[in-house]
Design an enzyme around this catalytic site. Structure first.
Site, short mmCIF file in Angstrom:
data_model
loop_
_atom_site.label_atom_id
_atom_site.label_comp_id
_atom_site.label_asym_id
_atom_site.label_seq_id
_atom_site.Cartn_x
_atom_site.Cartn_y
_atom_site.Cartn_z
CE LYS A 126 22.06 31.80 119.44
NZ LYS A 126 22.44 31.81 120.88
NE ARG B 176 29.20 31.38 119.23
CZ ARG B 176 28.26 30.79 118.48
NH1 ARG B 176 27.06 31.38 118.33
NH2 ARG B 176 28.49 29.63 117.92
N1 LIG Z 1 28.70 32.00 124.27
C1 LIG Z 1 27.80 31.56 123.38
N2 LIG Z 1 28.05 30.46 122.65
C2 LIG Z 1 27.10 30.05 121.79
N3 LIG Z 1 27.10 28.98 120.96
C3 LIG Z 1 25.90 29.00 120.33
S1 LIG Z 1 25.41 27.75 119.22
C4 LIG Z 1 23.85 28.33 118.69
C5 LIG Z 1 23.95 29.30 117.54
O1 LIG Z 1 22.85 29.60 117.00
O2 LIG Z 1 25.03 29.73 117.20
C6 LIG Z 1 23.07 27.15 118.28
C7 LIG Z 1 22.03 26.73 119.08
C8 LIG Z 1 21.29 25.62 118.72
C9 LIG Z 1 21.62 24.91 117.58
C10 LIG Z 1 22.69 25.35 116.77
C11 LIG Z 1 23.43 26.47 117.11
N4 LIG Z 1 25.14 30.04 120.70
C12 LIG Z 1 25.90 30.71 121.63
C13 LIG Z 1 25.64 31.88 122.41
O3 LIG Z 1 24.57 32.54 122.34
N5 LIG Z 1 26.63 32.25 123.28
#
Ligand SMILES: Nc1nc2[nH]c(S[C@@H](C(=O)O)c3ccccc3)nc2c(=O)[nH]1
Length: 263
Positions: free
Chosen positions: A205, A239
């Site tokens: 991230k 995750r």
């Molecule tokens: N519970 C839980 N579920 C999640 N799903 C995601 S998607 C995120 C990523 O970078 O994976 C993401 C954010 C923005 C765009 C693409 C992907 N992030 C989480 C988290 O932090 N916790």
């Protein structure tokens, strides 16, 4: 928790069957590497991404969930905010619902309750395509997150989801500045007041990218540091994209915290 993106933008070659086979190979490797669970997401929550139709999300997610369960016997969590996807994934054998919108969509509480599955409630302010505009909080970030999760827990128990079925996630990167994310990470243990398992998702991230000046493909070391800290703070699910190195980081931190025992 190994991340399995089944959005076409996560596969250069496009093509559904190629995507499905690639997804299954990816998931199998993560399980071999020690993942306890596979998180399947069919909606790219990328800021500004065009919302995916329910039918499209179902078409992406369901074949993968079905084969992960039937062929690999995997414990599968479905990363969705859609009641229909929750219902179908549960029917196909998914073991957990992971909703970045904490069941705020119309019908989501009812679908999650009917599924009988554990649910991860995550904090996000606003919606994915607007969340990064709202990173100024009236109160402290940790109080904003705690207050939000408390209201969502109440909504769940009122909808018939026993609190023992809930997991909490502060939602790193969702409508939060770097300062918010770092401050929230440092105070992660404050979430133990709810006495529910914590799920942490920081893999690749921008909080790592911004803190270290690293591109998305160079953020593993940063996330391993965060992983060790999260284990110390009592997080129970991580995750991540990179399962094998993360298992080592968890085991190493755990060995220290358990004074020498290693699995
Ligand atoms: N519970 C839980 N579920 C999640 N799903 C995601 S998607 C995120 C990523 O970078 O994976 C993401 C954010 C923005 C765009 C693409 C992907 N992030 C989480 C988290 O932090 N916790």
């Amino acid at each position: 928790m190994g991340i399995l993106n089944v959005t076409p933008d996560s596969f250069s070659d496009g093509g559904r069957s190629a995507t499905l086979d690639a997804a299954l190979r990816n998931a199998e490797q993560m399980l071999i590497d020690g993942a306890a669970m596979i998180d399947v997401g069919g909606e790219s929550t990328r800021p500004g991404a065009t919302p995916v139709s329910v039918d499209e999300e179902l078409a992406r997610v369901c074949p993968v969930v079905e084969r992960l369960v039937s062929e690999l016997g995997a414990l599968v969590s479905v990363d969705t905010s859609s009641p229909d996807v929750m219902h179908e994934a549960a029917r196909l054998g998914a073991g957990m619902i992971n909703d970045v919108r904490a069941l705020r969509r119309e019908g989501a509480l009812e679908a999650a309750a009917a599924s009988g599955l554990p649910v991860c409630l995550m904090h996000m302010r606003g919606e994915p395509d607007s969340m990064q505009q709202h990173t100024d909080y009236a109160q402290s970030i940790e109080d904003e997150v705690n207050e939000f999760l408390a209201t969502r827990i109440t909504a769940c128990t009122a909808a018939g989801i026993p609190r023992e079925r809930l997991l909490l996630d502060p939602g790193f990167g969702f409508g939060k500045s770097l300062e918010d994310n770092l401050r929230l990470y440092h105070r992660m243990a404050q979430l133990h007041e709810f006495n529910l398992p914590l799920l942490i998702g920081t893999s690749r991230k921008s909080m790592i990218g911004n803190a270290l000046g690293r591109a998305v493909e160079d953020r593993l070391a940063g996330n391993l540091a965060l992983t060790a800290l999260a284990v110390r703070e009592g997080a129970r699910l991580l995750r991540v994209h990179d399962v094998a190195p993360t298992v080592d980081a968890v085991d190493m931190a755990w060995a220290v915290l358990q004074e020498g025992t290693i699995r």
